[in-house]
Design a protein around this motif. Structure first.
Motif, PDB file in Angstrom:
ATOM      1  N   PRO A 182      -0.127  -1.211   7.595  1.00 37.80           N
ATOM      2  CA  PRO A 182      -1.032  -0.194   7.045  1.00 37.80           C
ATOM      3  C   PRO A 182      -2.090   0.264   8.047  1.00 37.80           C
ATOM      4  O   PRO A 182      -2.565   1.398   7.964  1.00 37.80           O
ATOM      5  N   VAL A 193       2.077   4.233  -3.883  1.00 41.29           N
ATOM      6  CA  VAL A 193       3.397   4.851  -3.877  1.00 41.29           C
ATOM      7  C   VAL A 193       3.229   6.342  -4.167  1.00 41.29           C
ATOM      8  O   VAL A 193       2.486   6.731  -5.065  1.00 41.29           O
ATOM      9  N   PHE A 251      -3.158   2.285   0.214  1.00 40.77           N
ATOM     10  CA  PHE A 251      -2.203   3.350  -0.057  1.00 40.77           C
ATOM     11  C   PHE A 251      -1.495   3.066  -1.372  1.00 40.77           C
ATOM     12  O   PHE A 251      -1.400   1.926  -1.808  1.00 40.77           O
ATOM     13  N   ILE A 259       3.802  -1.319   4.678  1.00 37.73           N
ATOM     14  CA  ILE A 259       3.985  -0.161   3.814  1.00 37.73           C
ATOM     15  C   ILE A 259       5.382   0.393   4.096  1.00 37.73           C
ATOM     16  O   ILE A 259       5.729   0.648   5.252  1.00 37.73           O
ATOM     17  N   SER A 260       6.187   0.563   3.069  1.00 36.08           N
ATOM     18  CA  SER A 260       7.502   1.185   3.235  1.00 36.08           C
ATOM     19  C   SER A 260       7.351   2.682   3.082  1.00 36.08           C
ATOM     20  O   SER A 260       6.672   3.156   2.155  1.00 36.08           O
ATOM     21  N   VAL A 261       7.984   3.424   3.999  1.00 35.33           N
ATOM     22  CA  VAL A 261       7.893   4.889   3.976  1.00 35.33           C
ATOM     23  C   VAL A 261       9.269   5.502   4.150  1.00 35.33           C
ATOM     24  O   VAL A 261      10.193   4.879   4.678  1.00 35.33           O
ATOM     25  N   THR A 271       6.392   9.586   3.251  1.00 33.67           N
ATOM     26  CA  THR A 271       6.056   9.319   1.856  1.00 33.67           C
ATOM     27  C   THR A 271       6.130   7.821   1.599  1.00 33.67           C
ATOM     28  O   THR A 271       7.139   7.184   1.906  1.00 33.67           O
ATOM     29  N   VAL A 272       5.063   7.274   1.037  1.00 34.63           N
ATOM     30  CA  VAL A 272       5.005   5.844   0.731  1.00 34.63           C
ATOM     31  C   VAL A 272       5.926   5.551  -0.450  1.00 34.63           C
ATOM     32  O   VAL A 272       5.836   6.183  -1.499  1.00 34.63           O
ATOM     33  N   THR A 273       6.844   4.575  -0.252  1.00 36.54           N
ATOM     34  CA  THR A 273       7.777   4.194  -1.310  1.00 36.54           C
ATOM     35  C   THR A 273       7.498   2.813  -1.876  1.00 36.54           C
ATOM     36  O   THR A 273       7.943   2.478  -2.963  1.00 36.54           O
ATOM     37  N   GLN A 327       9.355   0.151   7.580  1.00 40.08           N
ATOM     38  CA  GLN A 327       8.142  -0.520   7.127  1.00 40.08           C
ATOM     39  C   GLN A 327       7.152  -0.510   8.276  1.00 40.08           C
ATOM     40  O   GLN A 327       7.527  -0.779   9.424  1.00 40.08           O
ATOM     41  N   ASP A 341       1.924   8.472  -1.961  1.00 38.86           N
ATOM     42  CA  ASP A 341       1.002   9.042  -0.977  1.00 38.86           C
ATOM     43  C   ASP A 341       1.788   9.600   0.199  1.00 38.86           C
ATOM     44  O   ASP A 341       2.812   9.041   0.603  1.00 38.86           O
ATOM     45  N   VAL A 345       4.352  -0.542  -1.479  1.00 39.28           N
ATOM     46  CA  VAL A 345       3.167  -1.106  -0.842  1.00 39.28           C
ATOM     47  C   VAL A 345       3.245  -2.623  -0.947  1.00 39.28           C
ATOM     48  O   VAL A 345       3.252  -3.178  -2.046  1.00 39.28           O
TER      49      VAL A 345
END
Length: 75
Positions: free
Chosen positions: A47, A5, A3, A28-30, A19-21, A44, A7, A23
């Motif tokens: 993935p 940022v 992924f 993955i932070s969203v 929304t990915v903020t 977080q 995505d 990686v």
């Protein structure tokens, strides 16, 4: 799957668009907007729990809602 940022993803089990903020190597932070709480939420996630959000599916839902609204207007 990798992924990037920016995505738009969702949990494999369903849920809102995220929304990915950031990686990281293990997470993955969203971020997403929580209507019920009227604010943004972040977390977080591993993935392995995420898939890319398919906006075609969202479009299909919007079209179905529009059709339902039109039927209500006719009745």
């Amino acid at each position: 799957m990798s992924f990037s940022v920016g995505d738009v993803v969702m949990l494999k089990s369903g849920g809102p668009a995220l929304t990915v903020t950031e990686v990281g190597s293990e997470s993955i932070s969203v971020v997403w907007y929580a209507d019920a709480e009227d604010n943004f939420r972040t977390t977080q996630l591993p993935p392995e729990t995420l898939i890319l959000f398919d906006d075609e599916d969202d479009l299909d839902l919007d079209e179905e809602e529009d059709e339902d609204d039109e039927e209500d207007d006719i009745a």
